[in-house]
Scaffold this motif. Structure first.
Motif, PDB file in Angstrom:
ATOM      1  N   VAL A  60      29.558  36.924  29.699  1.00  8.80           N
ATOM      2  CA  VAL A  60      29.826  36.144  30.571  1.00  8.80           C
ATOM      3  C   VAL A  60      30.712  34.755  29.843  1.00  8.80           C
ATOM      4  O   VAL A  60      30.786  33.542  30.332  1.00  8.80           O
ATOM      5  N   TRP A  61      30.806  34.973  28.408  1.00  9.31           N
ATOM      6  CA  TRP A  61      31.658  33.854  27.597  1.00  9.31           C
ATOM      7  C   TRP A  61      32.813  33.528  28.293  1.00  9.31           C
ATOM      8  O   TRP A  61      33.879  33.981  28.733  1.00  9.31           O
ATOM      9  N   LEU A  62      32.726  31.979  28.537  1.00  6.23           N
ATOM     10  CA  LEU A  62      33.640  31.214  29.466  1.00  6.23           C
ATOM     11  C   LEU A  62      34.984  31.604  28.932  1.00  6.23           C
ATOM     12  O   LEU A  62      35.939  31.568  29.667  1.00  6.23           O
ATOM     13  N   THR A  63      35.402  31.228  27.729  1.00  6.27           N
ATOM     14  CA  THR A  63      36.638  31.296  27.302  1.00  6.27           C
ATOM     15  C   THR A  63      37.237  32.678  26.941  1.00  6.27           C
ATOM     16  O   THR A  63      38.483  32.688  26.466  1.00  6.27           O
ATOM     17  N   SER A  64      36.533  33.625  26.943  1.00 13.55           N
ATOM     18  CA  SER A  64      37.095  34.919  26.927  1.00 13.55           C
ATOM     19  C   SER A  64      38.004  35.453  28.210  1.00 13.55           C
ATOM     20  O   SER A  64      37.808  34.652  29.242  1.00 13.55           O
ATOM     21  N   THR A  65      39.205  35.562  27.958  1.00 12.58           N
ATOM     22  CA  THR A  65      40.330  36.040  29.084  1.00 12.58           C
ATOM     23  C   THR A  65      40.811  37.298  29.210  1.00 12.58           C
ATOM     24  O   THR A  65      40.951  37.847  30.505  1.00 12.58           O
ATOM     25  N   ASP A  66      40.595  38.174  28.432  1.00  8.51           N
ATOM     26  CA  ASP A  66      41.066  39.532  28.459  1.00  8.51           C
ATOM     27  C   ASP A  66      39.880  40.540  28.110  1.00  8.51           C
ATOM     28  O   ASP A  66      39.084  40.115  27.182  1.00  8.51           O
ATOM     29  N   GLU A  68      26.551  26.526  24.233  1.00  9.35           N
ATOM     30  CA  GLU A  68      26.414  25.642  25.232  1.00  9.35           C
ATOM     31  C   GLU A  68      27.568  25.235  26.266  1.00  9.35           C
ATOM     32  O   GLU A  68      27.513  25.339  27.265  1.00  9.35           O
ATOM     33  N   ALA A  69      28.725  25.338  25.712  1.00 10.91           N
ATOM     34  CA  ALA A  69      29.927  25.215  26.372  1.00 10.91           C
ATOM     35  C   ALA A  69      30.327  26.426  26.880  1.00 10.91           C
ATOM     36  O   ALA A  69      31.151  26.465  27.991  1.00 10.91           O
ATOM     37  N   ASN A  70      29.988  27.578  26.597  1.00 13.75           N
ATOM     38  CA  ASN A  70      30.624  28.971  27.098  1.00 13.75           C
ATOM     39  C   ASN A  70      29.736  29.682  27.772  1.00 13.75           C
ATOM     40  O   ASN A  70      30.232  30.779  28.248  1.00 13.75           O
ATOM     41  N   VAL A  71      28.257  29.346  27.635  1.00 13.40           N
ATOM     42  CA  VAL A  71      27.426  30.534  28.443  1.00 13.40           C
ATOM     43  C   VAL A  71      26.709  29.504  29.293  1.00 13.40           C
ATOM     44  O   VAL A  71      25.727  28.606  29.082  1.00 13.40           O
ATOM     45  N   LEU A  72      27.386  29.119  30.630  1.00 17.57           N
ATOM     46  CA  LEU A  72      26.761  28.273  31.825  1.00 17.57           C
ATOM     47  C   LEU A  72      25.654  28.819  32.527  1.00 17.57           C
ATOM     48  O   LEU A  72      25.693  30.086  32.537  1.00 17.57           O
ATOM     49  N   PRO A  73      24.924  28.283  33.106  1.00 20.06           N
ATOM     50  CA  PRO A  73      23.712  28.568  33.974  1.00 20.06           C
ATOM     51  C   PRO A  73      24.208  29.309  34.982  1.00 20.06           C
ATOM     52  O   PRO A  73      25.377  28.952  35.523  1.00 20.06           O
TER      53      PRO A  73
END
Length: 291
Positions: free
Chosen positions: A111-117, A148-153
């Protein structure tokens, strides 16, 4: 060993499956990347051929691994089972104290936010049913100091609010095939994700990306009313770009769902009375590993 490449339909199916999980934690959709998929395939094949189970340790990509034995050889069942188990590590993740843990590293990578591909692949030994699954992501996740910035609840999807919009007359539909039923259900799921994104006030680029993804998926389907759905989704795209009212946008999306409902029910199969059975072994215990 048997290298198990994925078809276009299977790539679409597993991509939607993964992105449905990511949306639960406010992460944008991942896009299939063939370069990553080729790397995942090579690594799965290497591990199975050499009887190993270890990370590639490439600094270029994030990586999740899974090992199954005794769960059959159906590709999509095994891929979805690995994604389910990776995501289920959420129950062990402490959002109040974000950071890396071996017990939750698969979930945070997923679920890492900034991963795109991403790319995912598996290799199966048909004799023993031993299976290795590799998923790679880019840019890589699990970066110390950035959890904290990339794994959101987790944010539960709100129940869509119905608005008084005229419903079109029912369209006569023959009993749909299994493929059309699945396609219609997938589109409805994508539309609910779009509604959730709109009502959650996600950034416009994220909403527009989800709508374009849905349009591309509909174009590739066999649903008889696909042309009309594409036209309506393009209208929604324009409404979002021109900042039309939320009720008008969600109302149009709910209208599409209503049109698709007849295609989600068919006479094929008997899934209610005959659920699929888990793979069984006769001489050794079921085995699952994750890394």
């Amino acid at each position: 060993m048997s290298i198990m490449s994925l078809t276009t339909d299977e790539i679409t199916e597993i991509t939607l499956y993964i992105n449905t999980y990511r949306a639960k934690n406010q992460a944008p959709p991942l896009v299939w990347n063939q370069t990553l998929a080729d790397f995942s395939q090579q690594w799965s094949n290497h591990l199975l051929t050499d009887n190993l189970f270890e990370h590639s340790h490439t600094p270029l990509y994030g990586e999740n691994l899974a090992y199954f034995q005794g769960y059959g050889t159906d590709k999509m069942t095994l891929l979805k089972k690995s994604v389910d188990n990776w995501y289920n590590e959420i129950s062990l993740y402490d959002f109040k104290n974000p950071g890396y843990s071996d017990a939750t590293g698969h979930f945070t990578c997923l679920v890492w936010l900034t991963s795109t591909d991403y790319g995912i692949a598996l290799d199966i030994d048909p004799t023993t049913t031993k299976t290795i699954i590799t998923m790679n992501t880019f840019p890589p996740g699990n970066v110390i100091g950035q959890f904290e910035a990339n794994v959101l609840p987790f944010v539960p999807a709100p129940v869509p609010v119905l608005v008084p919009i005229p419903i079109p007359s029912p369209i006569p539909v023959p009993s749909p095939s299994t493929k059309i039923i699945i396609q219609a259900q997938n589109i409805i799921g994508m539309i609910y994700n779009i509604i959730h994104a709109i009502q959650s006030k996600k950034p416009n680029f994220y909403i527009l990306y989800q709508i374009r993804t849905a349009i591309n998926y509909v174009i590739a389907t066999n649903i008889p009313i696909s042309t009309k759905i594409v036209y309506m989704l393009q209208s929604v795209l324009n409404m979002v770009q021109t900042k039309s009212s939320m009720s008008l946008i969600t109302g149009t999306l709910l209208n599409i769902i209503t049109m698709l409902q007849p295609y989600t029910i068919g006479t094929v199969g008997s899934s209610r009375s005959s659920p699929k059975k888990r793979g069984q072994l006769t001489s050794f215990s079921d085995i699952i590993k994750f890394l």
